[in-house]
Design a protein around this motif. Structure first.
Motif, short mmCIF file in Angstrom:
data_model
loop_
_atom_site.label_atom_id
_atom_site.label_comp_id
_atom_site.label_asym_id
_atom_site.label_seq_id
_atom_site.Cartn_x
_atom_site.Cartn_y
_atom_site.Cartn_z
N ARG A 63 0.80 -1.34 0.49
CA ARG A 63 -0.08 -0.37 0.05
C ARG A 63 0.98 1.56 -0.38
NH1 ARG A 63 -2.87 -3.34 4.73
NH2 ARG A 63 -1.32 -2.34 5.36
N GLU A 64 0.39 2.12 -0.62
CA GLU A 64 1.20 3.61 -0.28
C GLU A 64 0.57 4.20 0.01
OE1 GLU A 64 2.29 5.41 -4.02
OE2 GLU A 64 1.16 3.80 -5.47
N PRO A 65 1.17 5.26 1.08
CA PRO A 65 2.66 5.57 1.06
C PRO A 65 2.93 4.62 2.68
CG PRO A 65 1.14 7.77 1.64
CD PRO A 65 0.43 6.78 1.43
N VAL A 66 3.96 4.93 2.74
CA VAL A 66 5.34 4.31 3.74
C VAL A 66 5.96 5.44 3.85
CG1 VAL A 66 6.80 2.41 4.18
CG2 VAL A 66 4.98 2.07 2.90
N ALA A 67 5.53 5.70 5.09
CA ALA A 67 6.10 7.23 5.64
C ALA A 67 7.64 7.31 5.97
CB ALA A 67 5.81 6.70 7.43
N ILE A 68 8.40 7.23 5.37
CA ILE A 68 9.68 7.16 4.58
C ILE A 68 10.27 8.75 3.60
CG2 ILE A 68 12.20 6.54 3.42
CD1 ILE A 68 10.97 3.49 4.04
N ALA A 69 10.45 9.74 5.31
CA ALA A 69 10.81 11.10 4.79
C ALA A 69 12.52 11.54 3.81
CB ALA A 69 10.72 11.90 5.88
N SER A 70 11.72 10.99 2.20
CA SER A 70 12.77 10.62 0.86
C SER A 70 13.40 11.44 0.62
CB SER A 70 12.84 9.86 0.48
OG SER A 70 13.74 9.72 -0.73
N ASN A 71 15.19 12.42 0.20
CA ASN A 71 16.06 13.19 -0.21
C ASN A 71 16.59 12.53 -1.22
OD1 ASN A 71 15.61 13.89 3.23
ND2 ASN A 71 14.40 15.58 2.03
N LEU A 72 16.60 12.00 -1.04
CA LEU A 72 17.65 10.98 -1.96
C LEU A 72 16.79 9.86 -2.44
CD1 LEU A 72 21.24 11.23 -2.41
CD2 LEU A 72 19.90 8.94 -2.30
N CYS A 73 16.54 9.82 -3.77
CA CYS A 73 16.27 8.35 -4.40
C CYS A 73 17.10 8.13 -5.86
CB CYS A 73 14.73 8.74 -4.81
SG CYS A 73 13.61 7.13 -5.04
N SER A 74 17.06 6.40 -5.78
CA SER A 74 18.24 6.44 -7.13
C SER A 74 16.86 4.97 -6.91
CB SER A 74 19.54 5.85 -6.77
OG SER A 74 20.11 6.54 -6.14
N LEU A 75 16.66 5.80 -8.01
CA LEU A 75 15.92 3.93 -9.15
C LEU A 75 16.77 3.85 -10.34
CD1 LEU A 75 14.39 8.21 -9.27
CD2 LEU A 75 11.76 5.38 -9.23
N ILE A 76 16.34 2.39 -10.70
CA ILE A 76 16.52 1.70 -12.13
C ILE A 76 16.03 0.75 -12.61
CG2 ILE A 76 16.95 -0.71 -10.38
CD1 ILE A 76 19.80 -0.35 -12.00
N GLY A 77 16.16 0.89 -14.42
CA GLY A 77 15.03 0.38 -14.87
C GLY A 77 15.09 -0.64 -14.82
N LEU A 78 14.15 -1.73 -15.18
CA LEU A 78 14.36 -3.12 -15.15
C LEU A 78 13.77 -3.66 -16.44
CD1 LEU A 78 13.01 -4.33 -11.58
CD2 LEU A 78 15.62 -3.34 -12.76
N ALA A 79 13.80 -4.12 -17.64
CA ALA A 79 13.31 -4.81 -18.62
C ALA A 79 13.20 -6.43 -18.80
CB ALA A 79 13.84 -3.78 -19.73
N GLY A 80 12.29 -6.86 -20.18
CA GLY A 80 12.30 -8.34 -19.91
C GLY A 80 11.53 -8.97 -19.19
N ASP A 81 12.04 -9.85 -19.01
CA ASP A 81 10.25 -10.86 -18.12
C ASP A 81 10.32 -10.16 -17.30
OD1 ASP A 81 11.01 -12.84 -20.00
OD2 ASP A 81 12.20 -14.13 -18.70
N LEU A 82 10.58 -9.08 -16.64
CA LEU A 82 10.58 -8.28 -15.88
C LEU A 82 10.70 -6.95 -15.81
CD1 LEU A 82 10.03 -8.63 -11.49
CD2 LEU A 82 11.61 -6.57 -12.69
N GLY A 109 9.96 -2.80 -15.00
CA GLY A 109 9.81 -2.04 -14.24
C GLY A 109 10.74 -0.75 -13.08
N ILE A 110 10.61 -0.57 -12.13
CA ILE A 110 11.70 0.32 -11.61
C ILE A 110 11.58 -0.59 -10.30
CG2 ILE A 110 12.02 2.89 -10.45
CD1 ILE A 110 9.55 3.76 -12.84
N LEU A 111 13.49 -0.39 -9.74
CA LEU A 111 13.78 -0.66 -8.74
C LEU A 111 13.87 0.71 -7.78
CD1 LEU A 111 15.29 -3.62 -6.85
CD2 LEU A 111 16.57 -1.19 -6.56
#
Length: 152
Positions: free
Chosen positions: A31-50, A52-54
């Motif tokens: 569920r959204e949101p989880v209470a983490i006050a994020s100031n920095l977020c690193s995202l990596i895209g995923l392609a293929g059989d899965l 998404g975004i991590l």
């Protein structure tokens, strides 16, 4: 495949082998949101059989502490070192997830991490995706590892 457990295992392995900070996973949330006050977020895209975004989401102090532990130096601001370090953690966690998926016969490709710094950062997107957020606690505070995915 238990995506939550794979995410937890990959994150624990990265911190045990590269950062040497004890982290404890909390209960995963879909569920959204989880209470983490994020100031920095690193995202990596995923392609293929899965597809998404991590994302690794950190409050500023936690990101600086993790970066300092990883680099073996004091970090006092969210700078290029912090962006690079948390981006590399996202890359390694995604790599661990890739290995877990390969064991079940699925292939994924990883994009280059992107890191953003700001106030109260939240991720969104990927309509129809399953969302898993695993909060972790450590002596520095809390951070989150989020996965939004569609499994083919």
């Amino acid at each position: 495949m238990d995506m939550e457990q794979s995410l937890i295992d990959a994150t624990l392995a990265v911190f045990a082998s590269m950062i040497f900070i004890d982290i404890t996973p909390e209960a995963p949330s879909k569920r959204e949101p989880v209470a983490i006050a994020s100031n920095l977020c690193s995202l990596i895209g995923l392609a293929g059989d899965l597809k998404g975004i991590l994302a690794i989401q950190c409050p500023g102090q936690v990101a600086m502490g993790i970066t300092g532990a990883m680099l073996g130096m004091e970090v006092t601001e969210l700078d290029e070192d912090a962006k690079d370090a948390i981006g590399e953690i996202a890359n390694m966690v995604a790599g661990g997830l890739k290995e877990a998926l390969a064991a079940s016969g699925r292939k994924i490709e990883l994009a280059i991490p992107t890191t953003v710094i700001g106030k109260s950062i939240r991720t969104s997107g990927l309509s129809g995706a399953t969302r898993v957020m695993v909060p972790f606690s450590c002596p520095l505070g809390r951070f989150g590892v989020e996965l939004r995915f569609i499994l083919s």
